[in-house]
Scaffold this motif. Structure first.
Motif, PDB file in Angstrom:
ATOM      1  N   PHE A  94      31.717  64.725  33.869  1.00  0.00           N
ATOM      2  CA  PHE A  94      33.063  65.271  33.966  1.00  0.00           C
ATOM      3  C   PHE A  94      34.087  64.316  33.351  1.00  0.00           C
ATOM      4  CE2 PHE A  94      37.126  65.949  36.072  1.00  0.00           C
ATOM      5  CZ  PHE A  94      37.315  67.297  35.821  1.00  0.00           C
ATOM      6  N   ILE A  95      33.978  63.045  33.707  1.00  0.00           N
ATOM      7  CA  ILE A  95      34.922  62.053  33.163  1.00  0.00           C
ATOM      8  C   ILE A  95      34.827  62.006  31.648  1.00  0.00           C
ATOM      9  CG2 ILE A  95      35.445  59.580  33.058  1.00  0.00           C
ATOM     10  CD1 ILE A  95      34.539  59.454  36.058  1.00  0.00           C
ATOM     11  N   ASN A  96      33.613  62.047  31.106  1.00  0.00           N
ATOM     12  CA  ASN A  96      33.433  61.996  29.662  1.00  0.00           C
ATOM     13  C   ASN A  96      34.050  63.197  28.955  1.00  0.00           C
ATOM     14  OD1 ASN A  96      32.104  59.540  29.721  1.00  0.00           O
ATOM     15  ND2 ASN A  96      30.084  60.472  29.839  1.00  0.00           N
ATOM     16  N   GLU A  97      34.127  64.329  29.632  1.00  0.00           N
ATOM     17  CA  GLU A  97      34.683  65.539  29.031  1.00  0.00           C
ATOM     18  C   GLU A  97      36.207  65.610  29.115  1.00  0.00           C
ATOM     19  OE1 GLU A  97      32.909  69.222  30.206  1.00  0.00           O
ATOM     20  OE2 GLU A  97      30.878  68.451  29.913  1.00  0.00           O
ATOM     21  N   LEU A  98      36.815  64.703  29.875  1.00  0.00           N
ATOM     22  CA  LEU A  98      38.274  64.718  29.998  1.00  0.00           C
ATOM     23  C   LEU A  98      38.921  64.312  28.679  1.00  0.00           C
ATOM     24  CD1 LEU A  98      38.723  62.966  33.456  1.00  0.00           C
ATOM     25  CD2 LEU A  98      39.212  65.361  32.944  1.00  0.00           C
TER      26      LEU A  98
END
Length: 99
Positions: A94-98
């Motif tokens: 999720f963090i990487n997709e932000l």
């Protein structure tokens, strides 16, 4: 008691891994609770990021109840280490997709 220590230790290790991420405001651990605040202009409980967070994790069979831009993890004491690892992996994704 051992379950609490296992969860707390796992949270602390994960906290060390992601704490310096520039997309995060803060990462806190208190016992078995892990709170991850994502950097946002609007930091209220009504931040629409909560819908993106909720749906992202629900699609991965993880039920989280974010408050605005904050992801909270309250695992049950019976959680297995592998399940925690899976949750942490989803959080990394999720963090990487932000933006």
């Amino acid at each position: 008691q051992n379950e609490i220590v296992l969860i707390n230790d796992a949270h602390i290790e994960f906290q060390k891994e992601i704490k310096g991420n520039k997309k995060l405001e803060r990462v806190d651990v208190l016992g078995t609770v892990l709170a991850i605040e994502i950097k946002q202009q609007d930091t209220s409980y009504f931040n629409n990021l909560k819908f993106k967070i909720y749906n992202y994790f629900l699609e991965r069979n993880i039920l989280l109840r974010p408050l605005g831009n904050v992801i909270y993890i309250f695992p049950p004491y019976i959680i297995e280490k592998e399940e925690l690892t899976s949750i942490y992996s989803a959080i990394r994704g999720f963090i990487n997709e932000l933006d």
